[in-house]
Design a protein around this motif. Sequence first.
Motif, PDB file in Angstrom:
ATOM      1  N   HIS A   1       0.934  -1.227  -0.020  1.00 41.32           N
ATOM      2  CA  HIS A   1      -0.040  -0.028   0.099  1.00 41.32           C
ATOM      3  C   HIS A   1       0.751   1.188  -0.208  1.00 41.32           C
ATOM      4  N   ARG A   2       2.179   1.176   0.287  1.00 43.37           N
ATOM      5  CA  ARG A   2       2.780   2.368   0.355  1.00 43.37           C
ATOM      6  C   ARG A   2       3.267   2.665  -0.984  1.00 43.37           C
ATOM      7  N   VAL A   3       2.979   2.096  -2.165  1.00 48.27           N
ATOM      8  CA  VAL A   3       3.676   2.481  -3.426  1.00 48.27           C
ATOM      9  C   VAL A   3       2.441   3.077  -4.280  1.00 48.27           C
ATOM     10  N   LEU A   4       2.861   4.407  -4.632  1.00 43.25           N
ATOM     11  CA  LEU A   4       1.703   5.073  -5.441  1.00 43.25           C
ATOM     12  C   LEU A   4       2.445   5.376  -6.779  1.00 43.25           C
ATOM     13  N   ASN A   5       1.488   6.012  -7.534  1.00 45.26           N
ATOM     14  CA  ASN A   5       2.258   6.455  -8.898  1.00 45.26           C
ATOM     15  C   ASN A   5       2.974   7.694  -8.565  1.00 45.26           C
ATOM     16  N   ALA A   6       3.683   8.285  -9.908  1.00 43.95           N
ATOM     17  CA  ALA A   6       4.513   9.344  -9.735  1.00 43.95           C
ATOM     18  C   ALA A   6       3.904  10.777  -9.342  1.00 43.95           C
ATOM     19  N   GLN A   7       2.622  10.480  -9.541  1.00 45.71           N
ATOM     20  CA  GLN A   7       1.795  11.893  -9.066  1.00 45.71           C
ATOM     21  C   GLN A   7       1.087  11.861  -7.974  1.00 45.71           C
ATOM     22  N   GLY A   8       1.531  10.681  -7.051  1.00 42.40           N
ATOM     23  CA  GLY A   8       1.151  10.510  -5.644  1.00 42.40           C
ATOM     24  C   GLY A   8      -0.128  10.066  -5.570  1.00 42.40           C
ATOM     25  N   ARG A   9      -0.786   9.469  -6.452  1.00 49.30           N
ATOM     26  CA  ARG A   9      -2.066   8.801  -6.605  1.00 49.30           C
ATOM     27  C   ARG A   9      -2.100   7.388  -6.650  1.00 49.30           C
TER      28      ARG A   9
ATOM     29  N   LEU B   1      -2.970   3.637   4.340  1.00 55.57           N
ATOM     30  CA  LEU B   1      -2.133   4.635   4.574  1.00 55.57           C
ATOM     31  C   LEU B   1      -2.442   5.771   5.281  1.00 55.57           C
ATOM     32  N   GLU B   2      -3.665   6.010   5.653  1.00 59.69           N
ATOM     33  CA  GLU B   2      -4.328   7.176   6.403  1.00 59.69           C
ATOM     34  C   GLU B   2      -3.875   6.399   8.073  1.00 59.69           C
ATOM     35  N   ALA B   3      -4.243   5.320   8.044  1.00 57.45           N
ATOM     36  CA  ALA B   3      -3.844   4.593   9.367  1.00 57.45           C
ATOM     37  C   ALA B   3      -2.568   4.867   9.772  1.00 57.45           C
ATOM     38  N   GLU B   4      -1.502   5.013   8.767  1.00 57.27           N
ATOM     39  CA  GLU B   4      -0.237   5.251   9.217  1.00 57.27           C
ATOM     40  C   GLU B   4       0.152   6.676   9.185  1.00 57.27           C
ATOM     41  N   GLY B   5      -1.030   7.764   9.004  1.00 65.97           N
ATOM     42  CA  GLY B   5      -0.664   9.055   9.184  1.00 65.97           C
ATOM     43  C   GLY B   5      -0.339   9.765   7.963  1.00 65.97           C
ATOM     44  N   VAL B   6      -0.652   9.042   6.594  1.00 61.79           N
ATOM     45  CA  VAL B   6      -0.397   9.745   5.536  1.00 61.79           C
ATOM     46  C   VAL B   6      -1.422  10.332   5.008  1.00 61.79           C
ATOM     47  N   VAL B   7      -1.441  11.612   4.722  1.00 61.45           N
ATOM     48  CA  VAL B   7      -2.533  12.613   4.461  1.00 61.45           C
ATOM     49  C   VAL B   7      -2.753  12.560   2.925  1.00 61.45           C
ATOM     50  N   PHE B   8      -4.062  12.585   2.480  1.00 64.29           N
ATOM     51  CA  PHE B   8      -4.481  12.753   1.187  1.00 64.29           C
ATOM     52  C   PHE B   8      -5.071  14.053   0.741  1.00 64.29           C
ATOM     53  N   LEU B   9      -4.623  14.870  -0.055  1.00 60.53           N
ATOM     54  CA  LEU B   9      -5.412  15.900  -0.216  1.00 60.53           C
ATOM     55  C   LEU B   9      -5.821  15.988  -1.962  1.00 60.53           C
ATOM     56  N   GLY B  10      -6.972  16.201  -2.086  1.00 61.03           N
ATOM     57  CA  GLY B  10      -7.684  15.977  -3.437  1.00 61.03           C
ATOM     58  C   GLY B  10      -7.137  14.751  -4.083  1.00 61.03           C
ATOM     59  N   GLY B  11      -7.168  13.635  -3.318  1.00 65.52           N
ATOM     60  CA  GLY B  11      -6.867  12.291  -3.724  1.00 65.52           C
ATOM     61  C   GLY B  11      -5.314  12.158  -4.118  1.00 65.52           C
ATOM     62  N   ARG B  12      -4.708  13.032  -3.861  1.00 63.90           N
ATOM     63  CA  ARG B  12      -3.350  12.827  -3.693  1.00 63.90           C
ATOM     64  C   ARG B  12      -2.491  13.032  -2.294  1.00 63.90           C
ATOM     65  N   VAL B  13      -1.171  12.293  -2.536  1.00 63.22           N
ATOM     66  CA  VAL B  13      -0.279  12.432  -1.286  1.00 63.22           C
ATOM     67  C   VAL B  13       0.649  13.171  -1.982  1.00 63.22           C
ATOM     68  N   ASP B  14       1.228  14.168  -0.945  1.00 59.45           N
ATOM     69  CA  ASP B  14       2.422  15.018  -1.195  1.00 59.45           C
ATOM     70  C   ASP B  14       3.712  14.259  -1.225  1.00 59.45           C
ATOM     71  N   LEU B  15       4.255  13.904  -2.210  1.00 60.39           N
ATOM     72  CA  LEU B  15       5.534  13.094  -2.253  1.00 60.39           C
ATOM     73  C   LEU B  15       6.652  13.854  -1.578  1.00 60.39           C
TER      74      LEU B  15
END
Length: 117
Positions: free
Chosen positions: A63-71, A88-102
């Motif tokens: 689950h820690r693998v995303l595409n290059a756009q953070g999606r 991911l959210e359970a680990e504290g990773v934040v989504f904004l607009g469906g994206r993660v800030d890499l």
Amino acid sequence: MTLSRKLWKHPTLVKVWKTAKAIPRGCVTTYGQLATAAGFPRAARLAGFALKNTPPGMKLPWHRVLNAQGRISLPPRSTASREQRRRLEAEGVVFLGGRVDLRRFGWRTRRDSPLLD
DNA sequence: AGGGTGACGGGCC
DNA sequence: GGGCCCGCCACCC
């Protein structure tokens, strides 16, 4: 799953799986970075292929693998993609607009980002 | 042996 | 930013 068990011993795929296990909790990486870190630069699709065909029972933070756009690259409304986001959210990773800030959550390795650190 | 296909990515409009 | 178009590696007919 759908593919032959022979794949599970394939040296190239084994390296990808092994590398994926090293992704720290609370971090994400991209298919391209994963491939590079495993020793196969520019083989992003290989990383996707490897993850899709992870041997059942192999413990690995897919689950820690995303595409290059953070999606998330799984089909948008699939149970799998929701599961990925949930983990991911359970680990504290934040989504904004469906994206993660890499830049914030991206896993930095010496090999693939010499400019940082 | 050759063509089609991916949980992809980077370059170019 | 959003499409397209290729290149990428390995797998499957």
